[in-house]
Design a protein around this motif. Structure first.
Motif, PDB file in Angstrom:
ATOM      1  N   GLN D   8       0.814  -1.277  -0.068  1.00  0.00           N
ATOM      2  CA  GLN D   8       0.042   0.027   0.088  1.00  0.00           C
ATOM      3  C   GLN D   8       1.236   1.408   0.009  1.00  0.00           C
ATOM      4  O   GLN D   8       2.023   1.351   0.490  1.00  0.00           O
ATOM      5  CB  GLN D   8      -0.874   0.145   1.333  1.00  0.00           C
ATOM      6  CG  GLN D   8      -1.920  -1.242   1.470  1.00  0.00           C
ATOM      7  CD  GLN D   8      -2.495  -1.007   2.643  1.00  0.00           C
ATOM      8  OE1 GLN D   8      -2.001  -1.192   3.767  1.00  0.00           O
ATOM      9  NE2 GLN D   8      -3.880  -0.893   2.661  1.00  0.00           N
ATOM     10  N   HIS D  10       0.054   4.386   1.282  1.00  0.00           N
ATOM     11  CA  HIS D  10      -0.044   5.636   2.364  1.00  0.00           C
ATOM     12  C   HIS D  10       0.525   4.967   3.916  1.00  0.00           C
ATOM     13  O   HIS D  10       1.073   5.828   4.188  1.00  0.00           O
ATOM     14  CB  HIS D  10      -1.454   5.767   2.463  1.00  0.00           C
ATOM     15  CG  HIS D  10      -2.219   6.396   1.384  1.00  0.00           C
ATOM     16  ND1 HIS D  10      -1.574   7.245   0.302  1.00  0.00           N
ATOM     17  CD2 HIS D  10      -3.269   6.166   0.586  1.00  0.00           C
ATOM     18  CE1 HIS D  10      -2.428   7.546  -0.506  1.00  0.00           C
ATOM     19  NE2 HIS D  10      -3.521   6.725  -0.435  1.00  0.00           N
ATOM     20  N   PRO D  11       0.607   4.014   4.201  1.00  0.00           N
ATOM     21  CA  PRO D  11       1.056   3.733   5.717  1.00  0.00           C
ATOM     22  C   PRO D  11       2.596   3.646   5.304  1.00  0.00           C
ATOM     23  O   PRO D  11       3.102   3.339   4.581  1.00  0.00           O
ATOM     24  CB  PRO D  11       0.452   2.691   5.886  1.00  0.00           C
ATOM     25  CG  PRO D  11      -0.473   1.767   4.861  1.00  0.00           C
ATOM     26  CD  PRO D  11      -0.257   2.776   3.767  1.00  0.00           C
ATOM     27  N   ALA D  27      -0.380  -3.332   7.885  1.00  0.00           N
ATOM     28  CA  ALA D  27      -0.145  -2.105   7.762  1.00  0.00           C
ATOM     29  C   ALA D  27       0.407  -1.296   8.904  1.00  0.00           C
ATOM     30  O   ALA D  27      -0.444  -1.678   9.994  1.00  0.00           O
ATOM     31  CB  ALA D  27      -1.266  -1.108   7.200  1.00  0.00           C
ATOM     32  N   SER D  29       0.713   2.349  10.426  1.00  0.00           N
ATOM     33  CA  SER D  29       0.469   3.590  10.321  1.00  0.00           C
ATOM     34  C   SER D  29       1.054   4.487  11.566  1.00  0.00           C
ATOM     35  O   SER D  29       0.797   4.294  12.641  1.00  0.00           O
ATOM     36  CB  SER D  29      -1.034   3.892  10.125  1.00  0.00           C
ATOM     37  OG  SER D  29      -1.407   3.246   9.229  1.00  0.00           O
ATOM     38  N   ASP D 102      -2.441  -2.403  11.645  1.00  0.00           N
ATOM     39  CA  ASP D 102      -3.854  -3.155  11.021  1.00  0.00           C
ATOM     40  C   ASP D 102      -3.206  -4.239  10.239  1.00  0.00           C
ATOM     41  O   ASP D 102      -2.723  -4.258   9.345  1.00  0.00           O
ATOM     42  CB  ASP D 102      -4.444  -2.192  10.059  1.00  0.00           C
ATOM     43  CG  ASP D 102      -5.045  -1.066  10.769  1.00  0.00           C
ATOM     44  OD1 ASP D 102      -6.069  -1.124  11.705  1.00  0.00           O
ATOM     45  OD2 ASP D 102      -4.462   0.020  10.849  1.00  0.00           O
TER      46      ASP D 102
ATOM     47  N   LYS E  23      -7.268   1.022  -5.352  1.00  0.00           N
ATOM     48  CA  LYS E  23      -7.306  -0.520  -5.395  1.00  0.00           C
ATOM     49  C   LYS E  23      -8.401  -0.925  -4.458  1.00  0.00           C
ATOM     50  O   LYS E  23      -8.394  -0.736  -3.460  1.00  0.00           O
ATOM     51  CB  LYS E  23      -5.897  -1.098  -4.676  1.00  0.00           C
ATOM     52  CG  LYS E  23      -4.736  -0.782  -5.272  1.00  0.00           C
ATOM     53  CD  LYS E  23      -3.620  -1.392  -4.508  1.00  0.00           C
ATOM     54  CE  LYS E  23      -2.176  -1.050  -5.330  1.00  0.00           C
ATOM     55  NZ  LYS E  23      -1.003  -2.055  -4.675  1.00  0.00           N
ATOM     56  N   LEU E  25     -10.885  -4.519  -3.628  1.00  0.00           N
ATOM     57  CA  LEU E  25     -10.806  -5.856  -3.666  1.00  0.00           C
ATOM     58  C   LEU E  25     -12.799  -6.200  -3.978  1.00  0.00           C
ATOM     59  O   LEU E  25     -13.310  -5.889  -2.822  1.00  0.00           O
ATOM     60  CB  LEU E  25     -10.524  -6.313  -2.709  1.00  0.00           C
ATOM     61  CG  LEU E  25     -10.403  -7.956  -2.816  1.00  0.00           C
ATOM     62  CD1 LEU E  25      -9.796  -8.612  -3.931  1.00  0.00           C
ATOM     63  CD2 LEU E  25      -9.494  -8.402  -1.523  1.00  0.00           C
ATOM     64  N   LEU E  53     -10.409  -0.166   4.180  1.00  0.00           N
ATOM     65  CA  LEU E  53      -9.628  -0.748   5.156  1.00  0.00           C
ATOM     66  C   LEU E  53      -8.965   0.739   5.864  1.00  0.00           C
ATOM     67  O   LEU E  53      -8.866   1.774   5.284  1.00  0.00           O
ATOM     68  CB  LEU E  53      -8.317  -1.371   4.727  1.00  0.00           C
ATOM     69  CG  LEU E  53      -8.403  -2.751   4.123  1.00  0.00           C
ATOM     70  CD1 LEU E  53      -7.126  -3.445   3.748  1.00  0.00           C
ATOM     71  CD2 LEU E  53      -9.366  -3.532   4.754  1.00  0.00           C
ATOM     72  N   PRO E  54      -8.683   0.578   7.204  1.00  0.00           N
ATOM     73  CA  PRO E  54      -8.263   1.881   8.005  1.00  0.00           C
ATOM     74  C   PRO E  54      -6.921   2.515   7.411  1.00  0.00           C
ATOM     75  O   PRO E  54      -6.792   3.750   7.133  1.00  0.00           O
ATOM     76  CB  PRO E  54      -7.726   1.421   9.278  1.00  0.00           C
ATOM     77  CG  PRO E  54      -8.773   0.025   9.450  1.00  0.00           C
ATOM     78  CD  PRO E  54      -9.010  -0.529   8.196  1.00  0.00           C
ATOM     79  N   SER E  55      -6.067   1.435   6.588  1.00  0.00           N
ATOM     80  CA  SER E  55      -4.578   1.822   6.245  1.00  0.00           C
ATOM     81  C   SER E  55      -4.890   2.336   4.706  1.00  0.00           C
ATOM     82  O   SER E  55      -3.788   2.516   4.148  1.00  0.00           O
ATOM     83  CB  SER E  55      -4.005   0.537   6.069  1.00  0.00           C
ATOM     84  OG  SER E  55      -4.320  -0.615   5.596  1.00  0.00           O
ATOM     85  N   ALA E  56      -6.150   2.443   4.153  1.00  0.00           N
ATOM     86  CA  ALA E  56      -6.327   2.538   2.715  1.00  0.00           C
ATOM     87  C   ALA E  56      -6.185   4.181   2.454  1.00  0.00           C
ATOM     88  O   ALA E  56      -5.740   4.369   1.394  1.00  0.00           O
ATOM     89  CB  ALA E  56      -7.785   2.285   2.241  1.00  0.00           C
ATOM     90  N   THR E  57      -6.407   4.954   3.382  1.00  0.00           N
ATOM     91  CA  THR E  57      -6.323   6.493   3.164  1.00  0.00           C
ATOM     92  C   THR E  57      -5.280   6.980   3.662  1.00  0.00           C
ATOM     93  O   THR E  57      -4.159   6.568   4.142  1.00  0.00           O
ATOM     94  CB  THR E  57      -7.540   6.995   4.051  1.00  0.00           C
ATOM     95  OG1 THR E  57      -7.634   6.480   5.304  1.00  0.00           O
ATOM     96  CG2 THR E  57      -8.830   6.666   3.281  1.00  0.00           C
ATOM     97  N   ASP E 104     -14.099  -3.943  -0.833  1.00  0.00           N
ATOM     98  CA  ASP E 104     -13.277  -3.496   0.135  1.00  0.00           C
ATOM     99  C   ASP E 104     -12.039  -2.691  -0.705  1.00  0.00           C
ATOM    100  O   ASP E 104     -11.294  -3.122  -1.472  1.00  0.00           O
ATOM    101  CB  ASP E 104     -12.724  -4.576   1.040  1.00  0.00           C
ATOM    102  CG  ASP E 104     -13.891  -5.399   1.767  1.00  0.00           C
ATOM    103  OD1 ASP E 104     -14.652  -6.209   1.369  1.00  0.00           O
ATOM    104  OD2 ASP E 104     -13.952  -4.579   2.873  1.00  0.00           O
ATOM    105  N   LEU E 106      -8.740  -1.273  -0.521  1.00  0.00           N
ATOM    106  CA  LEU E 106      -7.269  -1.391  -0.085  1.00  0.00           C
ATOM    107  C   LEU E 106      -6.514  -0.383  -0.278  1.00  0.00           C
ATOM    108  O   LEU E 106      -5.585  -0.238   0.675  1.00  0.00           O
ATOM    109  CB  LEU E 106      -6.632  -2.839  -0.820  1.00  0.00           C
ATOM    110  CG  LEU E 106      -7.427  -4.117  -1.142  1.00  0.00           C
ATOM    111  CD1 LEU E 106      -6.380  -5.116  -1.483  1.00  0.00           C
ATOM    112  CD2 LEU E 106      -7.916  -4.477   0.430  1.00  0.00           C
ATOM    113  N   GLN E 107      -6.997   0.559  -1.341  1.00  0.00           N
ATOM    114  CA  GLN E 107      -5.837   1.849  -1.259  1.00  0.00           C
ATOM    115  C   GLN E 107      -6.943   2.726  -1.954  1.00  0.00           C
ATOM    116  O   GLN E 107      -7.648   2.551  -3.173  1.00  0.00           O
ATOM    117  CB  GLN E 107      -4.575   1.673  -1.949  1.00  0.00           C
ATOM    118  CG  GLN E 107      -3.791   2.790  -1.991  1.00  0.00           C
ATOM    119  CD  GLN E 107      -2.296   2.330  -2.695  1.00  0.00           C
ATOM    120  OE1 GLN E 107      -1.590   1.501  -1.988  1.00  0.00           O
ATOM    121  NE2 GLN E 107      -1.995   3.174  -3.664  1.00  0.00           N
ATOM    122  N   ALA E 108      -6.952   3.961  -1.431  1.00  0.00           N
ATOM    123  CA  ALA E 108      -7.856   5.036  -1.739  1.00  0.00           C
ATOM    124  C   ALA E 108      -7.082   6.047  -2.557  1.00  0.00           C
ATOM    125  O   ALA E 108      -6.310   6.804  -1.904  1.00  0.00           O
ATOM    126  CB  ALA E 108      -8.746   5.368  -0.672  1.00  0.00           C
TER     127      ALA E 108
END
Lengths: 234, 234, 234, 234, 234, 234
Positions: D8, D10-11, D27, D29, D102, E23, E25, E53-57, E104, E106-108
């Motif tokens: 990913q 971002h993290p 991840a 963060s 996470d 990304k 899923l 996912l919390p880690s997507a942003t 879901d 995974l990455q935004a």
């Protein structure tokens, strides 16, 4: 107090109660059948829910659906309304029908719970008329008496009936009384938050309350003397 | 009724009330400071929570923490206990301290709310003794009177004090009375579920209740005559 | 450790465990039938819930029912107790009955989860006796062994059994062991929060734990040698 | 096992762990500051959350956000991951930063919690590299060792490392071991659901587990030998 | 945009959509039977859930399962995905099967809801193939058209297709369009937060959107030209 | 459509909208200050909540406060109302005040969300008048335009404005349009549940919608031509 029947189109009974600055919308909705734990008993069921619009109070209050839980005061009043109205209905005569009483406060200025009970009786009477007209009652007369309620307070040592909010919040003692048109009691709740009170004061409050309830029952009867405010099969 | 002080080691006051088949553990926990909305007022705060162990009832009841919400009855009784005990304490004399009263029913056989109030007073008195000994009160005498409670019912037309569960569930009318050792009233809650009652019956119930409360206050005084059940600074 | 059987009147098994400053009330409640997903399988079910009274801890803790959710630690211990006691019971012999084990901590001073397991076994044994006397078991001997538990810690480099809270919170390693009266293991949970530990240390902790569990099983057997603390059909 | 760093964008650390049919996205963060109760202590904080996508399991599982509560198993594994990784980091050296780990299971085929811990270490190492490059650590070397985890089971009497789901669900005993690259233990969780096990079996499982962890630590070191998978200030 | 079919092993359809830095899923899980209110109707059901996912942003977001409630934005997007995909499937032809679409993120990086819809169509097509191969469809061709979606924004007065997050958050108007491969519309959602827009601008956005959707439908068709990515009965 | 200003006494703006069989009570409550994340910015805030009374619908619906969560539809409409009204107010001119718009449906017969927006604008205008009269605005003219909304449907192939519920539920396409008195658009939401629609149909719906909104804006202006329905300082 004014009682406007037929305020809403959908429920079998719908009454707008206006009383001083207090406005409560009381609806009686009918559903065929009863909760699962009661099915097959031949008995009906009556339940009640009380709520306040956020915009009903002087300062806007938070919405309980958004908070995700119903507060203690709301629960308590819902249970009181349910108990009070079940006292006047013969659930066997009702047959396996459920009546849901919704008392939604549109504007609050003291005495919302007692106004709700007084209006709910009228909505309930209309719902019973509707059920009777549709041939869905086990017995044509499930209602055994009228039910009304008042609050009585003591302010500056004097007993006062149905205080508006500004005085109610100063009351040393606050008593809610639910009774029938025959003068018998259903519920007495006397509370002295931050103060105690004598039995003599309780007696004076009960005298005042029963007089008020007698007048409210007359108003209910008068309102119900007009025909049912919707269409019924003939 | 037996009142066992010092049942738990950690709270400033802890009393096990046993009354017929009913056992309630009443704890009074002290925290320095008050809720944020009260900070800086110089006033203390007193709050109460009532709960039942799942294993306390004849048939196991579901755990409210697992259901994720506190039921209406629990809320209602918690509020009643809080109001009742706030009637005997001067929150200014308490100073900016918070007292949390926890009333946990270990075994239920009727009258749990009134047993809880009667025991909570004794736990509260111990918590006040503890605060005084630690020099944390604004004024050394915050308690203005004793508080006790009984339930009175009407079974088969006769007024009866403190019914066990099996009879209580048959009662036509059920009244809870909270009063002081001076005979003044704090709370009167009379309910006729599925029945109505006359004012004469209410009077007979109040006579019986006030007699019972007088005896309970004597028991409280006797229990509190013994020294504080923990260590105090000298 | 003292084990007081019959502390509560309603559940089929009820045991108060006292161990140092720790007091846990363990109840085993019996219900006919099993959860829906298991109906018709011929197998019984055993479930467990652990909780702490707010007043049980040194500083009052918040009530989980009021917070509206059960915390992670509570969930984890409830699951551990359930798994541990299911290891000693033949669910086929139990027949389609459900046993709910409630372990409520009245006072906490370290080792509450292991005290809960040790007491829950005794409550379970009483519930089985009750079921047998009422002719509701599929097979008269569903229990295959005794179950007990201890916690072992390492403080200042030395292995110590069942630490009170003040020392437990200083422990470098903390291991909970659940085992049977035959010395076989059911659950081993060793944790080094903020530290690691060698396999040699783990071995020393297990030696100490199994010795402690042997002594607890003897105490359980002794407590269960007395007759069932309630009435049974003959 | 394959470890894909930088999955990913971002993290600060993001690792996809693939292990048999199991895929976990780990991840790490970074947030400046620590929870309020820790502010001003000079110490950092590390927290972990584990979850499973509904589509990760053989039969679709319900989404915990929709159910409105996190299940017991999820809570338990989240706490295990947090404890395990806190064992290898010096929170003083981390300074007042928070690292949130996470671990989201994209596909489950046994051993998700141990795969999550093994991958979370690599994500954590990358987050530490990122913090160091941005000059935000109190001390440049907060990590004291590597952390990895395996599960060991006994199937048909034989000790087996990292069982796929189909065999895992048949295991008589299931042990999760978390340990360091130096062979010291962080967590041992051995469970015999529906069965007990001997100390000899526990020893055999630990031997097998520590061998597996040594190999995983070599894989972690190899993966971390490549440069940081994102941009860093120079 | 790349569409990777068969990313997960368990669901009947599983597609990883990658689009700029986004990304998602998308999984289509099949269950025999329909929700209770639909049983016996002969109709199938399709439902959708969207989550991040919390880690997507860019900055870690809180986990909705931990907060205990699904946010308004999540609800809204889940409902949009469900409505959009129900427009292309004949629920009678599907028979009494339920398809759950899980999208879901995974990455935004902007456009997650439209990427989710575009990918969900491909996962749905695979699930339909799986159902057909297992002989579980009421009619072999339940899909009547392809469904894809784009977002169009106006930045600095110019209409732009599928903005990345940095530009999207500056957009004066933001429109999501869902349409079929035949150019007919399923959903148009145009919003001017903090600004209004003319009908001419709306027309320009629709022109641009329909062109983009045509290209996405070509990509979907290309991806679906390859054989089903798992094993099917022959 | 009738717009009754001043229906409630407490909020700064309160309007009862009646439109066919639909009745919505729109209140605009003013609070000094803004949410914490906005404090000190000099900007105001406007938020909206939509809800339905249980008795508003043909068949009684469950109360969301009792269910403990707000449904997806409710969330979605609340967000739509908030976005729509924020489009006409300059939050800088509002100053650090918060306006909460509560739209409670008393009776539902189609088009509740568009009636709510149209009425909320009038309540908002009254709240702005109240703020101005109390000297609490940063700039005397925060409102830049009027906002109104209609729904348009296609039934049996014909475009129809503001369908009552019975026809609305048969509509093949349903479009909600929010626009200003100048004919510019704020929000367009067109949905074809179970059907698709052509761009030509969209155009016809927009033509019809903009004509309807023009008429509603005239009604709003007329209603607002009367003086403020409460007391204002002079």
């Amino acid at each position: 107090m004014t009682l406007t029947r037929g305020f809403q189109a959908h429920p079998a009974g719908s009454v707008l109660v206006e009383f001083g600055g207090t406005k409560v919308l009381c609806a009686a909705s009918v559903t065929a059948g009863v909760p699962r734990w009661r099915t097959g008993s031949g008995l009906g069921w009556l339940t009640a829910e009380y709520a306040m619009l956020p915009s009903a109070t002087h300062t806007r209050s938070d919405r309980e659906s958004v908070k995700g839980r119903v507060g203690g005061r709301t629960h308590e009043i819902s249970r009181l309304i349910g108990r009070s109205l079940r006292a006047c209905i013969d659930l066997k005569a009702l047959g396996e029908n459920t009546i849901a009483l919704d008392c939604d406060v549109l504007q609050a200025d003291g005495g919302t719970r007692t106004a709700a009970i007084t209006g709910a009786y009228v909505a309930l009477a209309d719902a019973v008329t509707w059920l009777r007209a549709h041939g869905r009652l086990a017995d044509p007369q499930p209602l055994s008496c009228q039910v009304a309620a008042v609050s009585v307070g003591v302010v500056d040592g004097r007993v006062r009936l149905d205080l508006p909010y500004a005085e109610d919040s100063r009351a040393e003692v606050d008593t809610n009384v639910v009774a029938t048109d025959r003068g018998t009691l259903i519920e007495v709740q006397g509370t002295g938050e931050g103060a105690t009170f004598s039995r003599r004061t309780l007696d004076a409050m009960l005298d005042s309350a029963l007089g008020g309830i007698e007048r409210l029952c007359a108003l209910q009867a008068e309102a119900l003397a007009a025909p049912y405010p919707g269409e019924l099969p003939t």
